[in-house]
Design an enzyme around this catalytic site. Structure first.
Site, mmCIF file in Angstrom:
data_model
loop_
_atom_site.group_PDB
_atom_site.id
_atom_site.type_symbol
_atom_site.label_atom_id
_atom_site.label_comp_id
_atom_site.label_asym_id
_atom_site.label_seq_id
_atom_site.Cartn_x
_atom_site.Cartn_y
_atom_site.Cartn_z
ATOM 1 N N ARG A 1 -0.348 -0.276 -2.510
ATOM 2 C CA ARG A 1 -1.423 0.687 -2.266
ATOM 3 C C ARG A 1 -1.976 0.585 -0.846
ATOM 4 O O ARG A 1 -2.325 1.598 -0.228
ATOM 5 C CB ARG A 1 -2.548 0.482 -3.286
ATOM 6 C CG ARG A 1 -3.659 1.501 -3.175
ATOM 7 C CD ARG A 1 -4.552 1.462 -4.404
ATOM 8 N NE ARG A 1 -5.574 2.502 -4.384
ATOM 9 C CZ ARG A 1 -6.883 2.246 -4.337
ATOM 10 N NH1 ARG A 1 -7.315 0.994 -4.308
ATOM 11 N NH2 ARG A 1 -7.741 3.247 -4.327
ATOM 12 N N HIS B 1 -2.600 3.666 1.758
ATOM 13 C CA HIS B 1 -3.887 3.994 2.386
ATOM 14 C C HIS B 1 -3.851 3.791 3.901
ATOM 15 O O HIS B 1 -4.633 4.416 4.623
ATOM 16 C CB HIS B 1 -5.018 3.185 1.748
ATOM 17 C CG HIS B 1 -5.445 3.718 0.409
ATOM 18 N ND1 HIS B 1 -6.698 3.537 -0.111
ATOM 19 C CD2 HIS B 1 -4.769 4.451 -0.519
ATOM 20 C CE1 HIS B 1 -6.786 4.129 -1.310
ATOM 21 N NE2 HIS B 1 -5.621 4.673 -1.573
ATOM 22 N N ASP B 2 -2.981 2.920 4.381
ATOM 23 C CA ASP B 2 -2.796 2.801 5.826
ATOM 24 C C ASP B 2 -2.164 4.080 6.376
ATOM 25 O O ASP B 2 -2.675 4.694 7.316
ATOM 26 C CB ASP B 2 -1.912 1.586 6.143
ATOM 27 C CG ASP B 2 -1.742 1.381 7.642
ATOM 28 O OD1 ASP B 2 -2.682 1.719 8.397
ATOM 29 O OD2 ASP B 2 -0.682 0.871 8.065
ATOM 30 N N VAL C 1 -4.191 7.518 6.741
ATOM 31 C CA VAL C 1 -5.304 7.623 7.695
ATOM 32 C C VAL C 1 -4.767 7.391 9.110
ATOM 33 O O VAL C 1 -4.479 6.255 9.491
ATOM 34 C CB VAL C 1 -6.427 6.608 7.356
ATOM 35 C CG1 VAL C 1 -7.580 6.734 8.354
ATOM 36 C CG2 VAL C 1 -6.928 6.813 5.934
ATOM 37 N N GLY D 1 -1.857 7.771 10.244
ATOM 38 C CA GLY D 1 -0.496 7.237 10.285
ATOM 39 C C GLY D 1 -0.404 5.759 9.967
ATOM 40 O O GLY D 1 -1.411 5.054 9.847
ATOM 41 N N ASN E 1 -11.750 3.076 -0.497
ATOM 42 C CA ASN E 1 -11.299 1.683 -0.307
ATOM 43 C C ASN E 1 -12.296 0.629 -0.767
ATOM 44 O O ASN E 1 -11.903 -0.458 -1.221
ATOM 45 C CB ASN E 1 -11.000 1.435 1.180
ATOM 46 C CG ASN E 1 -9.817 2.242 1.689
ATOM 47 O OD1 ASN E 1 -8.954 2.645 0.905
ATOM 48 N ND2 ASN E 1 -9.772 2.475 2.995
ATOM 49 N N PRO F 1 -6.355 11.019 -1.271
ATOM 50 C CA PRO F 1 -6.695 11.842 -2.443
ATOM 51 C C PRO F 1 -7.626 11.120 -3.418
ATOM 52 O O PRO F 1 -7.569 9.905 -3.569
ATOM 53 C CB PRO F 1 -5.334 12.119 -3.091
ATOM 54 C CG PRO F 1 -4.427 11.042 -2.584
ATOM 55 C CD PRO F 1 -4.925 10.668 -1.224
ATOM 56 N N HIS G 1 1.824 4.220 -9.805
ATOM 57 C CA HIS G 1 0.851 3.842 -10.836
ATOM 58 C C HIS G 1 1.526 3.285 -12.085
ATOM 59 O O HIS G 1 0.895 3.159 -13.127
ATOM 60 C CB HIS G 1 -0.064 5.029 -11.178
ATOM 61 C CG HIS G 1 -0.978 5.420 -10.049
ATOM 62 N ND1 HIS G 1 -1.776 6.535 -10.085
ATOM 63 C CD2 HIS G 1 -1.216 4.818 -8.848
ATOM 64 C CE1 HIS G 1 -2.471 6.611 -8.943
ATOM 65 N NE2 HIS G 1 -2.147 5.587 -8.178
ATOM 66 N N THR G 2 2.770 2.920 -11.973
ATOM 67 C CA THR G 2 3.455 2.137 -13.008
ATOM 68 C C THR G 2 3.002 0.677 -12.961
ATOM 69 O O THR G 2 3.304 -0.109 -13.866
ATOM 70 C CB THR G 2 4.988 2.206 -12.828
ATOM 71 O OG1 THR G 2 5.612 1.328 -13.768
ATOM 72 C CG2 THR G 2 5.433 1.750 -11.442
ATOM 73 N N ASP H 1 8.644 0.573 -13.362
ATOM 74 C CA ASP H 1 9.615 1.343 -14.137
ATOM 75 C C ASP H 1 9.101 2.777 -14.281
ATOM 76 O O ASP H 1 8.134 3.155 -13.623
ATOM 77 C CB ASP H 1 9.845 0.677 -15.514
ATOM 78 C CG ASP H 1 8.540 0.540 -16.305
ATOM 79 O OD1 ASP H 1 7.565 1.275 -16.034
ATOM 80 O OD2 ASP H 1 8.482 -0.321 -17.218
HETATM 81 C C1 HEM Z 1 -1.424 11.116 -5.871
HETATM 82 C C2 HEM Z 1 -2.612 10.761 -5.428
HETATM 83 C C3 HEM Z 1 -3.216 9.427 -5.724
HETATM 84 C C4 HEM Z 1 -4.465 9.212 -6.210
HETATM 85 C C5 HEM Z 1 -5.512 10.275 -6.508
HETATM 86 C C6 HEM Z 1 -4.606 7.801 -6.384
HETATM 87 C C7 HEM Z 1 -5.756 7.175 -6.837
HETATM 88 C C8 HEM Z 1 -5.832 5.848 -7.196
HETATM 89 C C9 HEM Z 1 -7.001 5.231 -7.768
HETATM 90 C C10 HEM Z 1 -8.324 5.909 -8.010
HETATM 91 C C11 HEM Z 1 -6.684 3.949 -8.037
HETATM 92 C C12 HEM Z 1 -7.613 2.889 -8.645
HETATM 93 C C13 HEM Z 1 -8.526 2.365 -7.562
HETATM 94 C C14 HEM Z 1 -9.706 1.621 -8.138
HETATM 95 O O1 HEM Z 1 -10.279 2.076 -9.124
HETATM 96 O O2 HEM Z 1 -10.088 0.576 -7.564
HETATM 97 C C15 HEM Z 1 -5.326 3.737 -7.626
HETATM 98 C C16 HEM Z 1 -4.653 2.555 -7.742
HETATM 99 C C17 HEM Z 1 -3.373 2.356 -7.269
HETATM 100 N N1 HEM Z 1 -2.634 3.260 -6.539
HETATM 101 FE FE1 HEM Z 1 -3.007 5.218 -6.340
HETATM 102 N N2 HEM Z 1 -3.448 7.184 -6.029
HETATM 103 C C18 HEM Z 1 -2.574 8.130 -5.602
HETATM 104 C C19 HEM Z 1 -1.317 7.906 -5.080
HETATM 105 C C20 HEM Z 1 -0.775 6.667 -4.885
HETATM 106 C C21 HEM Z 1 0.377 6.390 -4.076
HETATM 107 C C22 HEM Z 1 1.131 7.438 -3.264
HETATM 108 C C23 HEM Z 1 0.616 5.055 -4.141
HETATM 109 C C24 HEM Z 1 1.677 4.239 -3.484
HETATM 110 C C25 HEM Z 1 2.866 4.706 -3.152
HETATM 111 C C26 HEM Z 1 -0.394 4.504 -5.021
HETATM 112 C C27 HEM Z 1 -0.459 3.198 -5.423
HETATM 113 C C28 HEM Z 1 -1.453 2.673 -6.211
HETATM 114 C C29 HEM Z 1 -1.395 1.343 -6.795
HETATM 115 C C30 HEM Z 1 -0.204 0.409 -6.734
HETATM 116 C C31 HEM Z 1 -2.614 1.137 -7.428
HETATM 117 C C32 HEM Z 1 -3.099 -0.154 -8.127
HETATM 118 C C33 HEM Z 1 -3.654 -1.082 -7.047
HETATM 119 C C34 HEM Z 1 -4.165 -2.428 -7.545
HETATM 120 O O3 HEM Z 1 -4.059 -2.758 -8.705
HETATM 121 O O4 HEM Z 1 -4.687 -3.168 -6.686
HETATM 122 N N3 HEM Z 1 -1.237 5.499 -5.418
HETATM 123 N N4 HEM Z 1 -4.834 4.909 -7.110
#
Ligand code: HEM
Ligand SMILES: *[C@@H]1O[C@H](CO)[C@@H](O)[C@H](O)[C@H]1NC(C)=O
Length: 322
Positions: free
Chosen positions: A63, A67-68, A71, A73, A95, A165, A195-196, A250
């Site tokens: 993640r 996020h890097d 913002v 690039g 963040n 987003p 989000h797997t 997965d």
């Molecule tokens: C499609 C739009 C996306 C939205 C709206 C989104 C939103 C979020 C949110 C709200 C969380 C939980 C954060 C929290 O409550 O602290 C999250 C977690 C996460 N996101 Fe996304 N995300 C998106 C796309 C992505 C992408 C593109 C990636 C990586 C390629 C990603 C990887 C992750 C990962 C791995 C987590 C878990 C992080 C952890 O457990 O520390 N997400 N995301």
């Protein structure tokens, strides 16, 4: 005559390449093969030991790279601490109290600096660490492109400007947020498969489990147990994003969406009667297609606006400019 017209064509082709490829054309797979051949083993060993202590760190590193890149690039800007004169990206809305894994990046950086001082950027370390996290948690391997340099500044306002987003996004706003970075709707659906793994805070999914109708009711009830309805209570309580295999990379994320068991509103909108339903169905049925589309999209994401050549710097410490 023949010469000048072919020269003109070459010139035109180069101009088009410059317009379309941008600076990303300068990233390459073997960027450190002479200057720091140990970089891959070094990053992998630190990521492996971090994940063996806490599986979630793999998700957190993946993640951080996302996020890097979104913002200004992929320039390592998210890694910069606040300074007395400027606030960085760590406390931006998307963040604050949420992004994590910085200590792992610090540990990698100090080992890499010991092996090849002043050579490998923090932005590239983050790219490799994200890839290694996916692999270690059971996902696909790919060769990463390298050669990014680090920004000297971070931008709190850019991180707060809506380029990252929000979990309350509609499908069309998710598509346009990714389009703004040069990523397609298909890239967006494939990348959401990240989000797997990992976890989200109650504050990120409260509205979905209490107010949305496109959610399995027993799943919603189960999630409500650890996420109270009242704003401000239990905001930081965590839930796993993929309720089946939260520590394995997965395609169960997509199977969950088909069963209306996406945790975030922004997850479930990918399968809610709209234009991305067919992709979600495809990824839920075919892990290989998901893997290859995810990899292609990760490479595209890693290409967003890197600093190359003499731009930026190679930070000595990922938390501050030199
Ligand atoms: C499609 C739009 C996306 C939205 C709206 C989104 C939103 C979020 C949110 C709200 C969380 C939980 C954060 C929290 O409550 O602290 C999250 C977690 C996460 N996101 Fe996304 N995300 C998106 C796309 C992505 C992408 C593109 C990636 C990586 C390629 C990603 C990887 C992750 C990962 C791995 C987590 C878990 C992080 C952890 O457990 O520390 N997400 N995301
Ligand atoms: C970030 O979170 C901390 C701890 O909850 C809070 O005190 C601070 O005000 C937040 N910062 C911003 C900019 O929202």
């Amino acid at each position: 005559m023949a010469f000048s017209s072919s020269a003109a064509i070459v010139g035109l082709a180069l101009a088009l390449l410059a317009l379309s490829g941008g600076t990303s054309a300068q990233l390459s797979k073997n960027f450190y093969s002479k200057s720091c051949p140990k970089v891959f083993d070094t990053v992998k060993s630190v990521v492996r030991s971090a994940i063996s202590k806490e599986r979630r760190l793999g998700a957190s590193l993946l993640r951080l790279h996302f996020h890097d890149c979104f913002v200004n690039g992929c320039d390592g800007s998210i890694l910069l601490d606040d300074t007395s004169s400027s606030r960085g990206e760590k406390t931006a809305g998307p963040n604050n109290n949420s992004v994590r894994g910085f200590e792992v990046i610090d540990a990698i950086k100090s080992k890499v600096e010991a092996a090849c001082p002043g050579v490998v950027s923090c932005a590239d370390i983050l790219t490799i660490a994200a890839r290694d996290s996916v692999v270690i948690l059971g996902g696909p391997f790919w060769d990463v492109k390298l050669g990014r340099r680090d920004s000297k500044t971070a931008s709190l306002s850019a991180a707060n400007s809506g380029v990252i987003p929000s979990p309350s996004s509609t499908l069309s706003s998710l598509i346009s947020t990714f389009q703004a970075q040069g990523l397609s709707a298909k890239d967006m659906v494939a990348l959401s498969g990240a989000h797997t793994i990992g976890k989200a805070r109650c504050i990120s999914f409260r509205d979905h489990i209490y107010s949305d109708s496109n959610i399995d009711s027993s799943f919603a009830k189960a999630k409500q147990r650890n996420c109270p309805r009242t704003t401000g209570s239990g905001d930081n309580n965590l839930a796993i994003l993929d309720f089946q295999t939260p520590e394995k990379f997965d395609n169960n994320y997509y199977k969950n969406l088909i069963n209306k068991k996406g945790l975030l509103h922004s997850d479930q909108v990918l399968f809610d009667g709209g234009s991305t339903d067919s992709l979600v169905r495809q990824y839920s049925q075919n892990d290989k297609t998901f893997d290859s589309d995810f990899v292609a999209a990760m490479i595209k994401m890693g290409d967003i606006n890197p600093l190359t050549g003499s731009k930026g710097e190679i930070r000595k410490n990922c938390r501050r400019a030199n």
